[in-house]
Design a protein around this motif. Structure first.
Motif, PDB file in Angstrom:
ATOM      1  N   GLY A  37     -10.452  22.427 -38.646  1.00  0.00           N
ATOM      2  CA  GLY A  37     -10.768  22.450 -37.280  1.00  0.00           C
ATOM      3  C   GLY A  37     -11.482  21.349 -36.646  1.00  0.00           C
ATOM      4  N   PHE A  38     -11.941  20.363 -37.335  1.00  0.00           N
ATOM      5  CA  PHE A  38     -12.729  19.268 -37.076  1.00  0.00           C
ATOM      6  C   PHE A  38     -12.089  18.250 -36.037  1.00  0.00           C
ATOM      7  N   ALA A  39     -12.377  17.949 -34.753  1.00  0.00           N
ATOM      8  CA  ALA A  39     -11.551  16.678 -34.207  1.00  0.00           C
ATOM      9  C   ALA A  39     -12.595  15.551 -34.109  1.00  0.00           C
ATOM     10  N   PRO A  40     -12.108  14.534 -34.276  1.00  0.00           N
ATOM     11  CA  PRO A  40     -13.050  13.323 -34.084  1.00  0.00           C
ATOM     12  C   PRO A  40     -13.523  12.881 -32.852  1.00  0.00           C
ATOM     13  N   ARG A  41     -14.638  12.268 -32.799  1.00  0.00           N
ATOM     14  CA  ARG A  41     -15.021  11.854 -31.578  1.00  0.00           C
ATOM     15  C   ARG A  41     -15.482  10.461 -31.591  1.00  0.00           C
ATOM     16  N   ASP A  42     -15.515   9.828 -30.366  1.00  0.00           N
ATOM     17  CA  ASP A  42     -15.752   8.463 -30.223  1.00  0.00           C
ATOM     18  C   ASP A  42     -16.703   8.171 -29.027  1.00  0.00           C
ATOM     19  N   LEU A  43     -17.075   7.027 -28.622  1.00  0.00           N
ATOM     20  CA  LEU A  43     -17.744   6.800 -27.377  1.00  0.00           C
ATOM     21  C   LEU A  43     -16.924   5.972 -26.570  1.00  0.00           C
ATOM     22  N   LYS A  44     -17.067   6.187 -25.035  1.00  0.00           N
ATOM     23  CA  LYS A  44     -16.432   5.519 -24.062  1.00  0.00           C
ATOM     24  C   LYS A  44     -16.683   4.163 -24.402  1.00  0.00           C
ATOM     25  N   PRO A  45     -15.797   3.097 -24.006  1.00  0.00           N
ATOM     26  CA  PRO A  45     -16.143   1.798 -23.859  1.00  0.00           C
ATOM     27  C   PRO A  45     -17.352   1.266 -23.385  1.00  0.00           C
ATOM     28  N   PHE A  46     -17.883   0.281 -24.168  1.00  0.00           N
ATOM     29  CA  PHE A  46     -19.143  -0.093 -23.555  1.00  0.00           C
ATOM     30  C   PHE A  46     -18.788  -1.220 -22.363  1.00  0.00           C
ATOM     31  N   SER A  47     -19.620  -1.149 -21.369  1.00  0.00           N
ATOM     32  CA  SER A  47     -19.646  -1.820 -20.141  1.00  0.00           C
ATOM     33  C   SER A  47     -20.764  -2.977 -19.868  1.00  0.00           C
ATOM     34  N   PHE A  48     -20.479  -4.236 -19.869  1.00  0.00           N
ATOM     35  CA  PHE A  48     -21.202  -5.158 -19.727  1.00  0.00           C
ATOM     36  C   PHE A  48     -21.789  -5.173 -18.167  1.00  0.00           C
ATOM     37  N   ASP A  49     -20.745  -4.588 -17.329  1.00  0.00           N
ATOM     38  CA  ASP A  49     -21.488  -4.318 -16.078  1.00  0.00           C
ATOM     39  C   ASP A  49     -22.631  -3.538 -15.982  1.00  0.00           C
ATOM     40  N   SER A  50     -22.670  -2.339 -16.576  1.00  0.00           N
ATOM     41  CA  SER A  50     -23.599  -1.506 -16.631  1.00  0.00           C
ATOM     42  C   SER A  50     -24.841  -1.937 -17.145  1.00  0.00           C
TER      43      SER A  50
END
Length: 137
Positions: A37-50
């Motif tokens: 039942g495990f679903a992989p996770r990831d991070l939202k893309p990095f923003s150089f603007d932020s």
């Protein structure tokens, strides 16, 4: 002077922190490849603007687009460090959605991003050392 006050170094430091967090999440995904039942996770893309906005105290510097062939870098982008569910393309009978091949491709990409950012950071520091060195020494 704090090196984080230099926008370029602050952005590169943010990218390094982002890639480190992403590598940890991908490692957790791989470690749970056999967990039902495990679903992989990831991070939202990095923003150089932020990152740039944080480095300049909220004042946004934006590139000038003066020719039709230039890329449009405007618009909202996702910030770094925000986790999101990233189910891979397949699911097994036990509900696990981790595909090891896709996770390894993501890890390779994250490692390349980290290597590029650390190389740029080190090169920037070396240029500053050279600029601050006394002539003839």
């Amino acid at each position: 002077m704090d090196l984080d006050q230099i926008p370029l170094l602050a952005m590169l430091k943010g990218k390094l922190n982002y890639t480190t967090q992403r590598q940890k999440l991908i490692a957790q995904n791989v470690a749970n490849a056999d967990t039902a039942g495990f679903a992989p996770r990831d991070l939202k893309p990095f923003s150089f603007d932020s990152a740039l906005k944080g480095a300049t105290g909220g004042q946004m510097l934006s590139p000038l687009r003066n020719q039709a062939g230039h890329l449009d870098l405007g618009g909202p982008k996702a910030g770094a460090g925000q986790e999101t569910a990233a189910p891979d393309s397949e699911a097994r009978l036990d509900g696990n959605r981790v595909v090891l091949e896709e996770q390894m491709m993501k890890m390779t990409q994250a490692r390349g991003d980290y290597d590029a950012a650390i190389t740029l950071y080190q090169s920037s520091l070396n240029m500053m050392r050279t600029a601050l060195r006394r002539p003839g020494s």
